[in-house]
Design a protein around this motif. Sequence first.
Motif, PDB file in Angstrom:
ATOM      1  N   PHE A  61       0.842  -1.198   0.000  1.00 55.83           N
ATOM      2  CA  PHE A  61       0.000   0.000   0.000  1.00 55.83           C
ATOM      3  C   PHE A  61       0.874   1.244   0.000  1.00 55.83           C
ATOM      4  O   PHE A  61       2.064   1.181   0.334  1.00 55.83           O
ATOM      5  CB  PHE A  61      -0.979   0.003   1.191  1.00 55.83           C
ATOM      6  N   ARG A  62       0.250   2.333  -0.424  1.00 49.97           N
ATOM      7  CA  ARG A  62       0.951   3.619  -0.445  1.00 49.97           C
ATOM      8  C   ARG A  62       0.191   4.595   0.437  1.00 49.97           C
ATOM      9  O   ARG A  62      -1.035   4.512   0.553  1.00 49.97           O
ATOM     10  CB  ARG A  62       1.055   4.150  -1.886  1.00 49.97           C
ATOM     11  N   VAL A  63       0.931   5.505   1.056  1.00 50.79           N
ATOM     12  CA  VAL A  63       0.306   6.533   1.898  1.00 50.79           C
ATOM     13  C   VAL A  63       0.938   7.885   1.584  1.00 50.79           C
ATOM     14  O   VAL A  63       2.030   7.946   0.996  1.00 50.79           O
ATOM     15  CB  VAL A  63       0.475   6.245   3.425  1.00 50.79           C
ATOM     16  N   THR A  64       0.265   8.959   1.987  1.00 51.32           N
ATOM     17  CA  THR A  64       0.825  10.296   1.834  1.00 51.32           C
ATOM     18  C   THR A  64       2.114  10.381   2.654  1.00 51.32           C
ATOM     19  O   THR A  64       2.276   9.657   3.643  1.00 51.32           O
ATOM     20  CB  THR A  64      -0.171  11.362   2.328  1.00 51.32           C
ATOM     21  N   ARG A  65       3.024  11.249   2.215  1.00 54.18           N
ATOM     22  CA  ARG A  65       4.317  11.362   2.912  1.00 54.18           C
ATOM     23  C   ARG A  65       4.344  12.644   3.731  1.00 54.18           C
ATOM     24  O   ARG A  65       4.128  13.730   3.182  1.00 54.18           O
ATOM     25  CB  ARG A  65       5.436  11.385   1.874  1.00 54.18           C
ATOM     26  N   SER A  91       9.441   2.352  -0.731  1.00 54.57           N
ATOM     27  CA  SER A  91       9.619   3.350  -1.799  1.00 54.57           C
ATOM     28  C   SER A  91      10.968   4.045  -1.613  1.00 54.57           C
ATOM     29  O   SER A  91      11.496   4.093  -0.502  1.00 54.57           O
ATOM     30  CB  SER A  91       8.478   4.373  -1.739  1.00 54.57           C
ATOM     31  N   PRO A  92      11.519   4.590  -2.702  1.00 56.77           N
ATOM     32  CA  PRO A  92      12.815   5.271  -2.587  1.00 56.77           C
ATOM     33  C   PRO A  92      12.682   6.645  -1.936  1.00 56.77           C
ATOM     34  O   PRO A  92      11.581   7.191  -1.850  1.00 56.77           O
ATOM     35  CB  PRO A  92      13.252   5.402  -4.047  1.00 56.77           C
ATOM     36  N   SER A  93      13.816   7.210  -1.498  1.00 62.00           N
ATOM     37  CA  SER A  93      13.766   8.461  -0.733  1.00 62.00           C
ATOM     38  C   SER A  93      13.236   9.637  -1.570  1.00 62.00           C
ATOM     39  O   SER A  93      12.772  10.611  -1.003  1.00 62.00           O
ATOM     40  CB  SER A  93      15.141   8.784  -0.167  1.00 62.00           C
ATOM     41  N   TRP A  94      13.284   9.527  -2.924  1.00 56.92           N
ATOM     42  CA  TRP A  94      12.821  10.661  -3.740  1.00 56.92           C
ATOM     43  C   TRP A  94      11.307  10.632  -3.974  1.00 56.92           C
ATOM     44  O   TRP A  94      10.728  11.602  -4.461  1.00 56.92           O
ATOM     45  CB  TRP A  94      13.555  10.712  -5.099  1.00 56.92           C
ATOM     46  N   ASP A  95      10.640   9.561  -3.639  1.00 54.88           N
ATOM     47  CA  ASP A  95       9.216   9.395  -3.967  1.00 54.88           C
ATOM     48  C   ASP A  95       8.354  10.347  -3.129  1.00 54.88           C
ATOM     49  O   ASP A  95       8.595  10.496  -1.933  1.00 54.88           O
ATOM     50  CB  ASP A  95       8.819   7.940  -3.684  1.00 54.88           C
ATOM     51  N   GLU A  96       7.332  10.935  -3.738  1.00 51.27           N
ATOM     52  CA  GLU A  96       6.508  11.882  -2.955  1.00 51.27           C
ATOM     53  C   GLU A  96       5.503  11.190  -2.041  1.00 51.27           C
ATOM     54  O   GLU A  96       4.948  11.814  -1.141  1.00 51.27           O
ATOM     55  CB  GLU A  96       5.812  12.895  -3.868  1.00 51.27           C
ATOM     56  N   GLU A  97       5.304   9.878  -2.256  1.00 56.55           N
ATOM     57  CA  GLU A  97       4.478   9.096  -1.316  1.00 56.55           C
ATOM     58  C   GLU A  97       5.370   8.033  -0.672  1.00 56.55           C
ATOM     59  O   GLU A  97       6.524   7.880  -1.036  1.00 56.55           O
ATOM     60  CB  GLU A  97       3.339   8.408  -2.072  1.00 56.55           C
ATOM     61  N   LEU A  98       4.795   7.289   0.281  1.00 54.81           N
ATOM     62  CA  LEU A  98       5.529   6.192   0.920  1.00 54.81           C
ATOM     63  C   LEU A  98       4.833   4.886   0.574  1.00 54.81           C
ATOM     64  O   LEU A  98       3.601   4.827   0.546  1.00 54.81           O
ATOM     65  CB  LEU A  98       5.529   6.366   2.440  1.00 54.81           C
ATOM     66  N   GLU A  99       5.633   3.854   0.326  1.00 61.35           N
ATOM     67  CA  GLU A  99       5.054   2.548   0.016  1.00 61.35           C
ATOM     68  C   GLU A  99       5.510   1.526   1.051  1.00 61.35           C
ATOM     69  O   GLU A  99       6.635   1.612   1.546  1.00 61.35           O
ATOM     70  CB  GLU A  99       5.525   2.115  -1.372  1.00 61.35           C
ATOM     71  N   PHE A 100       4.641   0.572   1.363  1.00 65.72           N
ATOM     72  CA  PHE A 100       4.975  -0.510   2.276  1.00 65.72           C
ATOM     73  C   PHE A 100       4.507  -1.830   1.674  1.00 65.72           C
ATOM     74  O   PHE A 100       3.511  -1.869   0.943  1.00 65.72           O
ATOM     75  CB  PHE A 100       4.298  -0.291   3.640  1.00 65.72           C
ATOM     76  N   PHE A 101       5.248  -2.899   1.989  1.00 66.60           N
ATOM     77  CA  PHE A 101       4.901  -4.248   1.525  1.00 66.60           C
ATOM     78  C   PHE A 101       4.703  -5.084   2.773  1.00 66.60           C
ATOM     79  O   PHE A 101       5.616  -5.184   3.596  1.00 66.60           O
ATOM     80  CB  PHE A 101       6.058  -4.785   0.673  1.00 66.60           C
ATOM     81  N   SER A 102       3.511  -5.645   2.933  1.00 61.24           N
ATOM     82  CA  SER A 102       3.181  -6.231   4.238  1.00 61.24           C
ATOM     83  C   SER A 102       2.690  -7.671   4.173  1.00 61.24           C
ATOM     84  O   SER A 102       1.992  -8.082   3.249  1.00 61.24           O
ATOM     85  CB  SER A 102       2.103  -5.377   4.920  1.00 61.24           C
ATOM     86  N   ARG A 118      -6.988   6.190   7.243  1.00 60.04           N
ATOM     87  CA  ARG A 118      -5.807   6.780   7.885  1.00 60.04           C
ATOM     88  C   ARG A 118      -4.998   5.707   8.596  1.00 60.04           C
ATOM     89  O   ARG A 118      -5.572   4.804   9.198  1.00 60.04           O
ATOM     90  CB  ARG A 118      -6.240   7.832   8.912  1.00 60.04           C
ATOM     91  N   ILE A 119      -3.671   5.851   8.526  1.00 59.64           N
ATOM     92  CA  ILE A 119      -2.813   4.991   9.348  1.00 59.64           C
ATOM     93  C   ILE A 119      -1.917   5.898  10.190  1.00 59.64           C
ATOM     94  O   ILE A 119      -1.796   7.097   9.909  1.00 59.64           O
ATOM     95  CB  ILE A 119      -1.940   4.022   8.519  1.00 59.64           C
ATOM     96  N   LEU A 120      -1.293   5.302  11.207  1.00 60.23           N
ATOM     97  CA  LEU A 120      -0.346   6.061  12.030  1.00 60.23           C
ATOM     98  C   LEU A 120       1.059   5.845  11.493  1.00 60.23           C
ATOM     99  O   LEU A 120       1.405   4.743  11.053  1.00 60.23           O
ATOM    100  CB  LEU A 120      -0.409   5.580  13.478  1.00 60.23           C
ATOM    101  N   LEU A 121       1.879   6.886  11.519  1.00 57.18           N
ATOM    102  CA  LEU A 121       3.260   6.774  11.031  1.00 57.18           C
ATOM    103  C   LEU A 121       4.141   7.710  11.838  1.00 57.18           C
ATOM    104  O   LEU A 121       3.873   8.903  11.918  1.00 57.18           O
ATOM    105  CB  LEU A 121       3.288   7.158   9.544  1.00 57.18           C
TER     106      LEU A 121
END
Length: 274
Positions: A39-43, A75-86, A106-109
């Motif tokens: 999944f991807r989330v806002t950064r 996701s790589p450090s340049w990506d405007e969002e964050l990705e996780f593999f779970s 919403r998730i917590l980060l």
Amino acid sequence: MYAQTNHAKLQEAEHQKPLGKDEQIVTAVRHWTDNLFSFRVTRPQSLRFRSGEFVMIGLEGENGKPLLRAYSIASPSWDEELEFFSIKVPDGPLTSRLQKIQVGDRILLKTKPTGTLVLDALIPGKRLFMFSTGTGIAPFASLIRDPEVYEKFETVVLTHTCRQVAELEYGRTLVENLENDPLIGESISGKLLYYPTITQEEFQTQGRITDLLSSGKLFEDLDLPPLNSATDRGMICGSMGLNNDLKAILEAQGLVEGSNNRPAEYVLEKAFVG
Ligand SMILES: Cc1cc2nc3c(=O)[nH]c(=O)nc-3n(C[C@H](O)[C@H](O)[C@H](O)COP(=O)(O)OP(=O)(O)OC[C@H]3O[C@@H](n4cnc5c(N)ncnc54)[C@H](O)[C@@H]3O)c2cc1C
């Protein structure tokens, strides 16, 4: 990789209630198998991290307290969002619920990245070997999308070992998309070697990566010379058992474990505790 984001739904989610300090909004979800999803989330604007690091993410617990777990940022450090593999652990306190998230949720980060699977913890070399099993591919999903990796290394080998072929699909799709990417595709062409292996089903490359490494089959299959501590660097992310076995193999070849404070020839991190 993901179905098109529904921006109207996202905006609606943001407008419903202002984001809390540690809250981010889910922008995309894809289920790969019964046990795996990404999944991807806002950064958060304040989040700076190095490709390969992990953060604490989670959900609000039933008691109102945060239920947080370590997760590699895929996701790589340049990506405007964050990705996780779970993983989806059926009775896992977090993932039994996290697997149900949808776009707009919403998730917590927590914005405190850390970890040893970073380029800074390795001394310069020519070949970089990334060894992963299961969700341990997550930090490498970040690193293989970072152009700095290809500036620092001539050859990058990503091994991914799973029980079943379907579990490779996230990594396989990622590598395929990367090779066809107009921005980075050309610079990785011929440099990134992807080596998937399967332990419980028939597949072109079968077996544990430790056996394929010790027998030399990995090098034979990829048409590469054997390990050489003068030029080879390693990163390991798997179960405790795999990490220990790989550590012994690399150290027998003269590679020394590094850290952020003391860079050396290889680094490792547990993909999970247990
Ligand atoms: C540094 C670090 C980075 C991590 N990065 C990731 C990641 O990118 N993706 C991810 O899915 N998990 C990752 N984990 C594991 C994660 O922190 C949680 O354990 C996982 O999300 C399950 O949480 P849970 O509360 O559902 O179950 P938990 O109570 O945390 O775990 C229950 C049991 O499930 C098994 N398990 C947990 N996680 C995994 C896994 N990933 N693969 C196989 N078996 C597992 C273990 O046997 C564990 O004892 C990481 C762990 C560490 C220490």
